[in-house]
Design a protein around this motif. Sequence first.
Motif, PDB file in Angstrom:
ATOM      1  N   TYR A  33     -49.977  67.792 -23.386  1.00 49.87           N
ATOM      2  CA  TYR A  33     -51.282  68.417 -23.555  1.00 49.87           C
ATOM      3  C   TYR A  33     -51.805  68.766 -22.174  1.00 49.87           C
ATOM      4  O   TYR A  33     -52.005  67.885 -21.338  1.00 49.87           O
ATOM      5  CB  TYR A  33     -52.252  67.458 -24.240  1.00 49.87           C
ATOM      6  N   ASP A  34     -52.014  70.059 -21.927  1.00 52.25           N
ATOM      7  CA  ASP A  34     -52.577  70.533 -20.658  1.00 52.25           C
ATOM      8  C   ASP A  34     -53.972  71.069 -20.935  1.00 52.25           C
ATOM      9  O   ASP A  34     -54.138  72.001 -21.733  1.00 52.25           O
ATOM     10  CB  ASP A  34     -51.719  71.650 -20.056  1.00 52.25           C
ATOM     11  N   ILE A  35     -54.946  70.484 -20.281  1.00 61.05           N
ATOM     12  CA  ILE A  35     -56.337  70.870 -20.488  1.00 61.05           C
ATOM     13  C   ILE A  35     -56.953  71.217 -19.148  1.00 61.05           C
ATOM     14  O   ILE A  35     -56.890  70.422 -18.202  1.00 61.05           O
ATOM     15  CB  ILE A  35     -57.129  69.724 -21.157  1.00 61.05           C
ATOM     16  N   THR A  36     -57.520  72.406 -19.047  1.00 61.29           N
ATOM     17  CA  THR A  36     -58.295  72.785 -17.870  1.00 61.29           C
ATOM     18  C   THR A  36     -59.744  72.925 -18.314  1.00 61.29           C
ATOM     19  O   THR A  36     -60.028  73.403 -19.414  1.00 61.29           O
ATOM     20  CB  THR A  36     -57.799  74.093 -17.237  1.00 61.29           C
ATOM     21  N   PHE A  37     -60.673  72.491 -17.463  1.00 59.78           N
ATOM     22  CA  PHE A  37     -62.083  72.526 -17.831  1.00 59.78           C
ATOM     23  C   PHE A  37     -62.941  72.500 -16.578  1.00 59.78           C
ATOM     24  O   PHE A  37     -62.447  72.288 -15.472  1.00 59.78           O
ATOM     25  CB  PHE A  37     -62.438  71.339 -18.745  1.00 59.78           C
ATOM     26  N   VAL A  38     -64.227  72.713 -16.781  1.00 60.55           N
ATOM     27  CA  VAL A  38     -65.188  72.674 -15.679  1.00 60.55           C
ATOM     28  C   VAL A  38     -66.121  71.492 -15.884  1.00 60.55           C
ATOM     29  O   VAL A  38     -66.331  71.019 -17.005  1.00 60.55           O
ATOM     30  CB  VAL A  38     -66.004  73.984 -15.589  1.00 60.55           C
TER      31      VAL A  38
END
Length: 186
Positions: free
Chosen positions: A173-178
């Motif tokens: 699971y790859d998650i990018t966020f701010v």
Amino acid sequence: SLLELQAQYIEDEPTLVLFEESQTRIHSMALIHEQLYQSENLDRIDLPSYVENLVANLYQSFGCGNTSIQFNLNVDPIYLNIETAIPCGLIINELVSNCLKYAFTQSLAGEININFNEINPQQFHLSIQDNGRGFPAGFDVENTETLGLRLVRMLTCQLDGNIVVDSGCGPCYDITFVELNYRRRI
């Protein structure tokens, strides 16, 4: 503790499992508040310490003490505000719980990799992968209605993030966020 007391009276196994899962979710949020109270800075969470404590708690909660599951943690020295740390903690809770419940049922040995890195100020990347048995045949991760993965998708949206799931060799699971804006408290 209240859920644990109530669970003593539950005889239905599926309901008992739901109570236990709720307890781990609540505990992941409680760890955040515990770290805040112990911190000099009451508006930021020391992420490496939090992730380490959360993983240790999950490992113990799932009764993995006699197994050979190894955690490889690669967490940058990041301090997140509470608005961002709570959804991140819940995402980690759900994905690591899934790894512990489903990835290694045929073998007690395995690895779970957790990477949490700062891409640039205010933008982050979280990756969780195991080397277990992978998804069952016909499992559609994008359209599953399991509570845990629905929560992960909802929390990723809450973080204005993006999630990519690769099921190549063990789910990743790859998650990018701010980082969300911090609301000052009185």
